[in-house]
Write an enzyme that holds these catalytic residues in place. Structure first.
Site, PDB file in Angstrom:
ATOM      1  N   ALA A 133     -10.289  -1.465   1.246  1.00 31.20           N
ATOM      2  CA  ALA A 133     -10.847  -1.000   2.516  1.00 31.20           C
ATOM      3  C   ALA A 133     -11.303   0.442   2.308  1.00 31.20           C
ATOM      4  O   ALA A 133     -10.823   1.133   1.410  1.00 31.20           O
ATOM      5  CB  ALA A 133      -9.784  -1.094   3.598  1.00 31.20           C
ATOM      6  N   GLY A 186      -7.663  -4.389   0.101  1.00 31.37           N
ATOM      7  CA  GLY A 186      -8.416  -5.364   0.890  1.00 31.37           C
ATOM      8  C   GLY A 186      -9.379  -6.189   0.041  1.00 31.37           C
ATOM      9  O   GLY A 186      -9.719  -7.319   0.406  1.00 31.37           O
ATOM     10  N   GLU A 198      -7.318  -8.873  -1.347  1.00 33.11           N
ATOM     11  CA  GLU A 198      -7.016  -9.794  -0.243  1.00 33.11           C
ATOM     12  C   GLU A 198      -8.212 -10.713   0.042  1.00 33.11           C
ATOM     13  O   GLU A 198      -8.046 -11.899   0.317  1.00 33.11           O
ATOM     14  CB  GLU A 198      -6.626  -8.993   1.008  1.00 33.11           C
ATOM     15  N   GLU A 212      -1.863  -0.042  -1.798  1.00 39.65           N
ATOM     16  CA  GLU A 212      -1.598   0.425  -0.424  1.00 39.65           C
ATOM     17  C   GLU A 212      -0.383   1.343  -0.328  1.00 39.65           C
ATOM     18  O   GLU A 212      -0.413   2.341   0.390  1.00 39.65           O
ATOM     19  CB  GLU A 212      -1.401  -0.775   0.521  1.00 39.65           C
TER      20      GLU A 212
END
Ligand code: DAK
Length: 260
Positions: A66, A111, A114, A134
């Site tokens: 992200a 992300g 993911e 993260e």
């Protein structure tokens, strides 16, 4: 809708969706996530699309996570909306009736990993680097990563990756079962498209039901999963594809599936 951060090409039933923001290593910002949501929604409804390959533009990254710069100034409300959009994108991929391959051509972090894990399976370049950094940013995976990774490779290896934030290379990702196959970088996309083309040529209703049975069956007891599988299997005998597939075998010709 006009896409500023995505490239979408559909050829012979295979769509290649390229996340195209290479200057930030294809980091997922809110605009990009909104585009992804709209694009995937449309691809799922498009009868000309039989299989999808998701990849990243440039030579370095699939998606490096992200967008940290954007997230660093988000209000709680914006962060909440951002999380909801991301989760919708991941669930949309999992619920699509078409197969989706992630072609991981470089960094797949946070992300980005993911997103790859939400796909039906992953092909990767042997230069790929996968990880969940993260915790090094004071957060944790929030687009389904804790759930999907632990289900895929078991809690021990998932714990190690998520608690250390360290990246693993393609060889380890292959050995751990995160990645189905590794290819030289210049061959990756062609191999992913080739596999997608194979899936685009089969009976798409049978494939969609198989995807549904696998995904839903994982949340059931084995006996309930068997029952669920049997009910979907039975429905397939009411489709034209089943008549065509078996008829073509008996008549020794190539099946012409219609997806109904
Ligand atoms: N965000 C924003 N920009 C990024 C980025 C990212 N994730 N990754 C790379 N970039 C940008 C860099 O800032 C740099 O931009 P400029 O400085 O040139 O303007 C450019 O891309 C090239 O990157 P580098 O210069 O750093 O390239 P290197 O080869 O030196 O290093 C790297 C590559 C991938 C090791 C490094 O860029 C890196 O560590 N990137 C960050 C990786 C990362 O930590 N990813 C995880 C992000 S956290 C949520 C749910 C989920 C999430 C958030 C919320 N909710 C439910 C609310 C997800 C969180 C994440 O993914």
């Amino acid at each position: 809708m006009e896409f500023k951060n995505l490239l979408i090409d559909t050829t012979d039933g295979v769509t290649t969706l390229t996340i195209n923001s290479p200057r930030t290593l294809n980091a997922l910002n809110s605009a990009l996530l909104h585009e992804l949501e709209c694009a995937l929604y449309g691809l799922n409804l498009d009868v000309d699309v039989k299989a999808v390959v998701i990849t990243g533009a440039g030579e370095k990254a699939f998606v490096a996570g992200a967008d940290i710069k954007e997230m660093s100034t988000m209000s709680a409300y914006e962060g909440h909306q951002f999380g909801l959009t991301g989760q919708r994108v991941m669930l949309l991929i999992e619920k699509m009736t078409k197969p989706v391959i992630a072609a991981v051509n470089g960094y797949a972090l946070g992300g980005g990993l993911e997103l790859a894990l939400a796909c039906d399976f992953i092909y990767a370049s042997n230069r790929a680097r996968l990880g969940f950094p993260e915790v090094t940013l004071g957060i944790m995976p929030g687009f389904g990563g804790t759930q999907n990774l632990a289900r895929l490779i078991g809690p021990n290896r998932a714990n190690e990756m998520i608690f250390t934030g360290k990246m693993i290379d393609g060889t380890k990702a292959l050995a751990w079962g995160i990645v189905n196959e590794l290819f030289p970088p210049e061959e990756l996309l062609a191999k992913a498209r080739e596999c997608a083309a194979t899936m685009a040529g089969v009976g798409s209703v049978g494939l969609a039901y198989a995807k549904n049975a696998i995904a839903n069956g994982l949340n059931m007891t084995k006996e309930d999963g068997f029952r669920y599988e049997a009910s979907l299997f039975g429905v397939l005998f009411a489709t034209e594809d089943q008549k065509e597939g078996m008829g073509a075998f008996v008549e020794k010709r190539k099946a012409e599936f219609k997806g109904k």
